[in-house]
Design an enzyme around this catalytic site. Structure first.
Site, PDB file in Angstrom:
ATOM      1  N   SER A   1       6.513  -0.210  10.333  1.00  0.00           N
ATOM      2  CA  SER A   1       5.146  -0.100   9.834  1.00  0.00           C
ATOM      3  C   SER A   1       4.986   1.271   9.193  1.00  0.00           C
ATOM      4  O   SER A   1       5.544   2.255   9.688  1.00  0.00           O
ATOM      5  CB  SER A   1       4.165  -0.218  11.007  1.00  0.00           C
ATOM      6  OG  SER A   1       2.883   0.249  10.607  1.00  0.00           O
ATOM      7  N   SER A   2       4.220   1.320   8.106  1.00  0.00           N
ATOM      8  CA  SER A   2       3.947   2.623   7.480  1.00  0.00           C
ATOM      9  C   SER A   2       3.209   3.526   8.462  1.00  0.00           C
ATOM     10  O   SER A   2       3.247   4.753   8.344  1.00  0.00           O
ATOM     11  CB  SER A   2       3.110   2.432   6.222  1.00  0.00           C
ATOM     12  OG  SER A   2       3.762   1.540   5.346  1.00  0.00           O
TER      13      SER A   2
ATOM     14  N   GLU B   1       5.715 -11.312   7.252  1.00  0.00           N
ATOM     15  CA  GLU B   1       5.205 -12.014   8.441  1.00  0.00           C
ATOM     16  C   GLU B   1       4.759 -11.041   9.524  1.00  0.00           C
ATOM     17  O   GLU B   1       4.163 -11.441  10.512  1.00  0.00           O
ATOM     18  CB  GLU B   1       6.291 -12.952   9.003  1.00  0.00           C
ATOM     19  CG  GLU B   1       6.482 -14.181   8.153  1.00  0.00           C
ATOM     20  CD  GLU B   1       7.583 -15.101   8.660  1.00  0.00           C
ATOM     21  OE1 GLU B   1       8.324 -14.710   9.588  1.00  0.00           O
ATOM     22  OE2 GLU B   1       7.712 -16.197   8.103  1.00  0.00           O
ATOM     23  N   LYS B   2       5.044  -9.764   9.343  1.00  0.00           N
ATOM     24  CA  LYS B   2       4.530  -8.754  10.280  1.00  0.00           C
ATOM     25  C   LYS B   2       3.002  -8.856  10.352  1.00  0.00           C
ATOM     26  O   LYS B   2       2.407  -8.797  11.412  1.00  0.00           O
ATOM     27  CB  LYS B   2       4.969  -7.369   9.785  1.00  0.00           C
ATOM     28  CG  LYS B   2       4.084  -6.221  10.197  1.00  0.00           C
ATOM     29  CD  LYS B   2       4.652  -5.530  11.396  1.00  0.00           C
ATOM     30  CE  LYS B   2       3.796  -4.408  11.931  1.00  0.00           C
ATOM     31  NZ  LYS B   2       2.987  -3.700  10.984  1.00  0.00           N
ATOM     32  N   ASP B   3       2.376  -9.007   9.164  1.00  0.00           N
ATOM     33  CA  ASP B   3       0.923  -9.211   9.096  1.00  0.00           C
ATOM     34  C   ASP B   3       0.683 -10.714   9.073  1.00  0.00           C
ATOM     35  O   ASP B   3       0.334 -11.289   8.039  1.00  0.00           O
ATOM     36  CB  ASP B   3       0.360  -8.536   7.843  1.00  0.00           C
ATOM     37  CG  ASP B   3       0.529  -7.037   7.894  1.00  0.00           C
ATOM     38  OD1 ASP B   3      -0.187  -6.379   8.649  1.00  0.00           O
ATOM     39  OD2 ASP B   3       1.421  -6.517   7.185  1.00  0.00           O
TER      40      ASP B   3
ATOM     41  N   GLN C   1      -2.716 -12.043   8.059  1.00  0.00           N
ATOM     42  CA  GLN C   1      -2.927 -11.779   6.634  1.00  0.00           C
ATOM     43  C   GLN C   1      -2.233 -12.838   5.778  1.00  0.00           C
ATOM     44  O   GLN C   1      -2.788 -13.325   4.788  1.00  0.00           O
ATOM     45  CB  GLN C   1      -2.400 -10.382   6.282  1.00  0.00           C
ATOM     46  CG  GLN C   1      -2.315 -10.114   4.784  1.00  0.00           C
ATOM     47  CD  GLN C   1      -1.946  -8.701   4.468  1.00  0.00           C
ATOM     48  OE1 GLN C   1      -2.777  -7.810   4.557  1.00  0.00           O
ATOM     49  NE2 GLN C   1      -0.701  -8.449   4.088  1.00  0.00           N
TER      50      GLN C   1
ATOM     51  N   MET D   1       0.846  -1.199   0.000  1.00  0.00           N
ATOM     52  CA  MET D   1       0.000   0.000   0.000  1.00  0.00           C
ATOM     53  C   MET D   1       0.883   1.251   0.000  1.00  0.00           C
ATOM     54  O   MET D   1       0.418   2.345   0.330  1.00  0.00           O
ATOM     55  CB  MET D   1      -0.935   0.000   1.201  1.00  0.00           C
ATOM     56  CG  MET D   1      -1.898  -1.192   1.167  1.00  0.00           C
ATOM     57  SD  MET D   1      -3.411  -0.919   2.088  1.00  0.00           S
ATOM     58  CE  MET D   1      -2.795  -0.595   3.711  1.00  0.00           C
TER      59      MET D   1
ATOM     60  N   HIS E   1       9.366  -3.411   3.526  1.00  0.00           N
ATOM     61  CA  HIS E   1       8.856  -3.670   2.171  1.00  0.00           C
ATOM     62  C   HIS E   1      10.001  -4.050   1.221  1.00  0.00           C
ATOM     63  O   HIS E   1       9.854  -4.923   0.372  1.00  0.00           O
ATOM     64  CB  HIS E   1       8.178  -2.416   1.600  1.00  0.00           C
ATOM     65  CG  HIS E   1       6.928  -2.006   2.315  1.00  0.00           C
ATOM     66  ND1 HIS E   1       6.852  -0.885   3.104  1.00  0.00           N
ATOM     67  CD2 HIS E   1       5.698  -2.572   2.345  1.00  0.00           C
ATOM     68  CE1 HIS E   1       5.623  -0.773   3.594  1.00  0.00           C
ATOM     69  NE2 HIS E   1       4.912  -1.778   3.156  1.00  0.00           N
TER      70      HIS E   1
HETATM   71  O1  PAF Z   1      -0.095  -5.742   3.550  1.00  0.00           O
HETATM   72  C1  PAF Z   1      -0.538  -4.832   2.811  1.00  0.00           C
HETATM   73  O2  PAF Z   1       0.125  -3.807   2.579  1.00  0.00           O
HETATM   74  C2  PAF Z   1      -1.919  -4.970   2.197  1.00  0.00           C
HETATM   75  O3  PAF Z   1      -2.798  -5.568   3.082  1.00  0.00           O
HETATM   76  C3  PAF Z   1      -1.907  -5.686   0.836  1.00  0.00           C
HETATM   77  C4  PAF Z   1      -1.440  -7.135   0.977  1.00  0.00           C
HETATM   78  C5  PAF Z   1      -1.009  -4.952  -0.134  1.00  0.00           C
HETATM   79  C6  PAF Z   1      -3.321  -5.722   0.259  1.00  0.00           C
HETATM   80  O4  PAF Z   1      -3.825  -4.446   0.073  1.00  0.00           O
END
Ligand code: PAF
Length: 281
Positions: free
Chosen positions: A185-186, A148-150, A153, A30, A37
């Site tokens: 984190s952003s 793996e931070k998320d 997800q 994002m 990233h």
């Molecule tokens: O982890 C993120 O930045 C977002 O949840 C993703 C995977 C790009 C989906 O919008």
């Protein structure tokens, strides 16, 4: 690096490369990119010859009272960073490109999306899965890399790929921390200096639990108590704090199997998540 906002254009660039047998690695983001990233890009390069990054602040994964409008955006700065890492294509579509008038299809994720963040962000993981599936259809990557931070997800997206028989390998990359322990984190830009100092109790608590685990402690109550102690010393109360099985995020009373401590904590107006994997070396 090509920066592209249109779906036909990105397909026109990628399909001939795929026909030549080149593997495509996708790093969905994002934007507001940090070193975490960029580590995803490096991971993707291990598995693919052509790296596509996407930047899209996905409205479908934000709740009505969340930070969609103030989410940090810096396309120019992000593009420079990605180019420096050797990304070939940056796909940065507008919301109307991903969700044009009449768009009405979404993915619904089951059990793995419940509990943890899923309970506090209704619809969030369905929104994530929907946009990621769209990105997969557009890019058709061989591998896609997520942090793996998320952690939840990542489990959701593994379920998406498995259940829908997608021909994409989902790769995870380790969480990256600032030198003082704060998970990158952003959203860290939202923290005031005082919030940022208090936020350090999250990683400090997780590290204390890891030290106890390494010394042989396995009881969830004790490990979680150590984290809670650090948080409460900084005046913080977790939104959730749990020990789950690494493999499938099943709740655990003991960390006998490889497991993960997961937490979300509101610090001032900022919601931060963090986790730490517990397994024997
Ligand atoms: O982890 C993120 O930045 C977002 O949840 C993703 C995977 C790009 C989906 O919008």
């Amino acid at each position: 690096m090509k920066i592209i906002g249109s779906i036909p254009e990105v397909k026109a660039i990628l399909r001939p490369l795929q026909a030549q047998g080149l593997r495509i690695g996708l790093v969905p983001t994002m934007g507001a990119l940090h070193a975490g990233h960029l580590s995803l890009v490096r991971e993707a390069k291990k598995h693919a010859e052509v790296i596509v990054a996407s930047i899209f602040v996905n409205p479908k994964q934000f709740g009505p009272s969340e930070d969609l409008t103030r989410y940090p955006r810096d396309l120019e700065g992000d593009a420079k960073k990605l180019e420096g890492e050797g990304v070939g294509v940056l796909f940065a579509p507008a919301a109307e490109v991903m969700y044009p008038e009449g768009h009405q299809t979404g993915v619904s994720i089951g059990r793995v999306s419940r509990g943890l963040c899923g309970d506090h962000r209704p619809g969030h993981f369905d929104g994530v899965a929907t946009v990621v599936l769209e990105l997969f259809s557009i890019v058709r990557p061989d591998v896609a890399v997520f942090g793996e931070k998320d952690f939840q997800q990542l489990a959701v997206l593994r379920a998406l790929a498995r259940d829908l028989h997608l021909d994409v390998r989902i790769a995870g990359a380790p969480l990256v921390r600032e030198a003082d322990g704060l998970a990158m984190s952003s959203r860290n830009v939202y923290l005031s200096p005082d919030d940022r100092t208090r936020a350090l109790s999250i990683s400090a608590g997780l590290f204390a639990a890891k030290t106890a685990y390494d010394a042989g402690e396995r009881a969830a109550e004790t490990l979680l108590g150590l984290v809670r102690g650090h948080l409460s010393a900084s005046g913080l109360v977790p939104e959730y704090l749990e020990l789950r099985r690494f493999e499938d995020l099943a709740p655990l009373d003991r960390a006998d199997a490889p497991s993960v401590l997961l937490t979300a904590v509101r610090v001032g107006s900022t919601r931060l998540i963090d986790n730490l994997i517990l397994r024997r070396p």
